[in-house]
Design a protein around this motif. Sequence first.
Motif, PDB file in Angstrom:
ATOM      1  N   MET A   1     -38.654   6.642  76.340  1.00 35.03           N
ATOM      2  CA  MET A   1     -39.190   5.647  75.402  1.00 35.03           C
ATOM      3  C   MET A   1     -40.161   6.317  74.444  1.00 35.03           C
ATOM      4  O   MET A   1     -41.012   7.101  74.861  1.00 35.03           O
ATOM      5  N   SER A   2     -40.044   6.002  73.193  1.00 30.40           N
ATOM      6  CA  SER A   2     -40.974   6.525  72.206  1.00 30.40           C
ATOM      7  C   SER A   2     -42.086   5.513  71.962  1.00 30.40           C
ATOM      8  O   SER A   2     -41.851   4.402  71.488  1.00 30.40           O
ATOM      9  N   HIS A   3     -43.306   5.886  72.310  1.00 29.99           N
ATOM     10  CA  HIS A   3     -44.447   5.016  72.012  1.00 29.99           C
ATOM     11  C   HIS A   3     -44.670   4.911  70.508  1.00 29.99           C
ATOM     12  O   HIS A   3     -45.202   3.905  70.032  1.00 29.99           O
ATOM     13  N   LEU A   4     -44.256   5.937  69.769  1.00 34.17           N
ATOM     14  CA  LEU A   4     -44.390   5.880  68.312  1.00 34.17           C
ATOM     15  C   LEU A   4     -43.537   4.769  67.719  1.00 34.17           C
ATOM     16  O   LEU A   4     -43.853   4.246  66.646  1.00 34.17           O
ATOM     17  N   ASN A   5     -42.479   4.415  68.410  1.00 35.11           N
ATOM     18  CA  ASN A   5     -41.524   3.433  67.875  1.00 35.11           C
ATOM     19  C   ASN A   5     -41.868   2.002  68.268  1.00 35.11           C
ATOM     20  O   ASN A   5     -41.111   1.082  67.952  1.00 35.11           O
ATOM     21  N   GLN A   6     -42.999   1.803  68.945  1.00 34.34           N
ATOM     22  CA  GLN A   6     -43.379   0.456  69.339  1.00 34.34           C
ATOM     23  C   GLN A   6     -43.947  -0.299  68.142  1.00 34.34           C
ATOM     24  O   GLN A   6     -44.761   0.242  67.382  1.00 34.34           O
ATOM     25  N   PRO A   7     -43.570  -1.542  67.941  1.00 34.37           N
ATOM     26  CA  PRO A   7     -44.139  -2.321  66.834  1.00 34.37           C
ATOM     27  C   PRO A   7     -45.619  -2.585  67.046  1.00 34.37           C
ATOM     28  O   PRO A   7     -46.134  -2.510  68.173  1.00 34.37           O
ATOM     29  N   PHE A   8     -46.301  -2.869  65.964  1.00 34.57           N
ATOM     30  CA  PHE A   8     -47.739  -3.161  65.999  1.00 34.57           C
ATOM     31  C   PHE A   8     -47.995  -4.350  65.095  1.00 34.57           C
ATOM     32  O   PHE A   8     -47.544  -4.375  63.943  1.00 34.57           O
ATOM     33  N   THR A   9     -48.730  -5.327  65.609  1.00 34.06           N
ATOM     34  CA  THR A   9     -49.051  -6.512  64.814  1.00 34.06           C
ATOM     35  C   THR A   9     -50.536  -6.817  64.939  1.00 34.06           C
ATOM     36  O   THR A   9     -51.093  -6.828  66.043  1.00 34.06           O
ATOM     37  N   PHE A  10     -51.160  -7.039  63.814  1.00 32.61           N
ATOM     38  CA  PHE A  10     -52.549  -7.486  63.773  1.00 32.61           C
ATOM     39  C   PHE A  10     -52.679  -8.459  62.620  1.00 32.61           C
ATOM     40  O   PHE A  10     -52.437  -8.092  61.468  1.00 32.61           O
ATOM     41  N   LYS A  11     -53.025  -9.697  62.931  1.00 32.03           N
ATOM     42  CA  LYS A  11     -53.056 -10.758  61.925  1.00 32.03           C
ATOM     43  C   LYS A  11     -51.702 -10.803  61.226  1.00 32.03           C
ATOM     44  O   LYS A  11     -50.665 -10.835  61.870  1.00 32.03           O
ATOM     45  N   SER A  12     -51.692 -10.743  59.891  1.00 31.94           N
ATOM     46  CA  SER A  12     -50.419 -10.864  59.163  1.00 31.94           C
ATOM     47  C   SER A  12     -49.684  -9.541  59.026  1.00 31.94           C
ATOM     48  O   SER A  12     -48.562  -9.506  58.511  1.00 31.94           O
ATOM     49  N   LEU A  13     -50.301  -8.448  59.478  1.00 32.29           N
ATOM     50  CA  LEU A  13     -49.706  -7.117  59.323  1.00 32.29           C
ATOM     51  C   LEU A  13     -48.813  -6.812  60.517  1.00 32.29           C
ATOM     52  O   LEU A  13     -49.306  -6.587  61.631  1.00 32.29           O
ATOM     53  N   SER A  14     -47.510  -6.786  60.307  1.00 29.09           N
ATOM     54  CA  SER A  14     -46.550  -6.476  61.361  1.00 29.09           C
ATOM     55  C   SER A  14     -45.803  -5.211  60.985  1.00 29.09           C
ATOM     56  O   SER A  14     -45.060  -5.195  59.990  1.00 29.09           O
ATOM     57  N   LEU A  15     -45.985  -4.164  61.780  1.00 26.39           N
ATOM     58  CA  LEU A  15     -45.406  -2.857  61.492  1.00 26.39           C
ATOM     59  C   LEU A  15     -44.251  -2.569  62.434  1.00 26.39           C
ATOM     60  O   LEU A  15     -44.306  -2.904  63.619  1.00 26.39           O
ATOM     61  N   ARG A  16     -43.246  -1.887  61.933  1.00 28.11           N
ATOM     62  CA  ARG A  16     -42.068  -1.567  62.753  1.00 28.11           C
ATOM     63  C   ARG A  16     -42.343  -0.440  63.734  1.00 28.11           C
ATOM     64  O   ARG A  16     -41.603  -0.261  64.698  1.00 28.11           O
ATOM     65  N   ASN A  17     -43.403   0.340  63.488  1.00 25.49           N
ATOM     66  CA  ASN A  17     -43.774   1.412  64.410  1.00 25.49           C
ATOM     67  C   ASN A  17     -45.242   1.765  64.221  1.00 25.49           C
ATOM     68  O   ASN A  17     -45.956   1.123  63.441  1.00 25.49           O
ATOM     69  N   ARG A  18     -45.697   2.780  64.945  1.00 24.44           N
ATOM     70  CA  ARG A  18     -47.123   3.132  64.964  1.00 24.44           C
ATOM     71  C   ARG A  18     -47.476   4.254  63.994  1.00 24.44           C
ATOM     72  O   ARG A  18     -48.562   4.842  64.093  1.00 24.44           O
TER      73      ARG A  18
ATOM     74  N   ALA B   1     -41.230  10.347  60.076  1.00 25.69           N
ATOM     75  CA  ALA B   1     -41.308   9.235  61.019  1.00 25.69           C
ATOM     76  C   ALA B   1     -40.024   9.106  61.824  1.00 25.69           C
ATOM     77  O   ALA B   1     -40.048   9.032  63.060  1.00 25.69           O
ATOM     78  N   ALA B   2     -38.894   9.085  61.143  1.00 21.65           N
ATOM     79  CA  ALA B   2     -37.619   8.961  61.845  1.00 21.65           C
ATOM     80  C   ALA B   2     -37.370  10.149  62.758  1.00 21.65           C
ATOM     81  O   ALA B   2     -36.933  10.000  63.904  1.00 21.65           O
ATOM     82  N   HIS B   3     -37.674  11.345  62.271  1.00 25.53           N
ATOM     83  CA  HIS B   3     -37.457  12.542  63.083  1.00 25.53           C
ATOM     84  C   HIS B   3     -38.390  12.557  64.294  1.00 25.53           C
ATOM     85  O   HIS B   3     -37.999  12.980  65.390  1.00 25.53           O
ATOM     86  N   ALA B   4     -39.642  12.109  64.119  1.00 22.31           N
ATOM     87  CA  ALA B   4     -40.590  12.099  65.229  1.00 22.31           C
ATOM     88  C   ALA B   4     -40.187  11.077  66.295  1.00 22.31           C
ATOM     89  O   ALA B   4     -40.294  11.346  67.495  1.00 22.31           O
ATOM     90  N   ILE B   5     -39.719   9.923  65.863  1.00 19.21           N
ATOM     91  CA  ILE B   5     -39.279   8.907  66.822  1.00 19.21           C
ATOM     92  C   ILE B   5     -38.076   9.415  67.604  1.00 19.21           C
ATOM     93  O   ILE B   5     -37.983   9.255  68.824  1.00 19.21           O
ATOM     94  N   ARG B   6     -37.162  10.064  66.912  1.00 17.80           N
ATOM     95  CA  ARG B   6     -35.999  10.624  67.596  1.00 17.80           C
ATOM     96  C   ARG B   6     -36.424  11.716  68.581  1.00 17.80           C
ATOM     97  O   ARG B   6     -35.937  11.774  69.722  1.00 17.80           O
ATOM     98  N   ALA B   7     -37.402  12.569  68.173  1.00 19.14           N
ATOM     99  CA  ALA B   7     -37.835  13.687  69.019  1.00 19.14           C
ATOM    100  C   ALA B   7     -38.591  13.215  70.259  1.00 19.14           C
ATOM    101  O   ALA B   7     -38.699  13.968  71.238  1.00 19.14           O
ATOM    102  N   THR B   8     -39.106  11.986  70.221  1.00 20.89           N
ATOM    103  CA  THR B   8     -39.863  11.478  71.366  1.00 20.89           C
ATOM    104  C   THR B   8     -39.101  10.400  72.123  1.00 20.89           C
ATOM    105  O   THR B   8     -39.688   9.595  72.849  1.00 20.89           O
ATOM    106  N   GLY B   9     -37.788  10.396  71.963  1.00 23.70           N
ATOM    107  CA  GLY B   9     -36.953   9.531  72.782  1.00 23.70           C
ATOM    108  C   GLY B   9     -36.717   8.145  72.262  1.00 23.70           C
ATOM    109  O   GLY B   9     -36.273   7.264  73.003  1.00 23.70           O
TER     110      GLY B   9
END
Length: 341
Positions: A1-18, A318-326
């Motif tokens: 599992m890639s922790h970098l690829n986990q979504p993040f939400t704070f108030k109205s800001l919703s991100l697809r990754n970290r 970003a894409a390469h790092a997510i792939r490299a971390t599973g």
Amino acid sequence: MSHLNQPFTFKSLSLRNRIVMPPMCQYSVEAKDGKPNAWHDVHYISRAVGGTGLIIMEMTDVEPDGRISNYDLGLWSDEQVPAFARVIDGVHRYGAKIGIQIAHAGRKAENAEVPVGPSALRYSEKYKQPRAMTTDEVRAMVGKFGDAARRAVAAGVDTIELHGAHGYLIHQFHSPSINNRDDEYGRERWRFGVEVVKAVKAQLPSDMPLLMRISAIEYVDDGYDIDYAIEMARHYRDAGVDIFNVSSGGEGPAGKRKPGNYPGYQVPFARQIKDELGVPVIACGSLDDPKLAQSVVANGDADLVAVGRGMLNDPYWAAHAIRATGGDKNGLLPRQYDRIV
């Protein structure tokens, strides 16, 4: 599992990754009018295509003499808004969220005829002698930050970051080594920053988070340390800052204390501010190695990681790092690029 690829939400800001692309000055405005151009379109939109979660546009100044150079971005006029909206719309088209870093260079404004700052103290012998702002000018400057924030919101940003680090104007006011004023902005050194936060916050939708970049320590002799930064950040948090982007230095030439030259040297600062203030933080500073960036998020040292030089080297970091971390390769890049994942 890639922790970098986990979504993040704070108030109205919703991100697809970290993963955050931090603000990095491009010095590429062609007409000296502060407006982003074709270079900025490619620079920012390509990182959205590359999978970045949050992109923060480079230091964007609240008045012409607030720029580091005449080739910097600015939001001192409503006429500049459409050019920013074009870049922002392009970033949104490829799934990333985007903010703008609003700032004033203060005594580090290299092309201003006479730079201004909290005090008449020069950054170094290579810089111009600044003039200390009057109390009325300080109050007027607070309004200029608010006006720039209003324009950023009109352009469609998802968040705003205030630049309170690296020796620029807000940092200059809260730094004991720079601010020797005897008015209320000297007696309470974070007063200017607090007023800016409140002025900007008043222009944001109620659910839009406000970010602030701070220097956690200074490197000049007799510069402040992490304990001072925590107290300073506490004032900014209470005034309305939601997330801190934690860096260090920039206030002047380094003295006995030197900045680190190894990957992750600023991460402990981010962790301490996160723990002390109970707010989300962004860690930065030589986090180009995907496994290191992943560990920062996985360990809870920071909620988000900002990668600057790595993204200058590789727009698809970003894409390469997510792939490299599973991470799941599906959706990392547009379908046109699926064959390289």
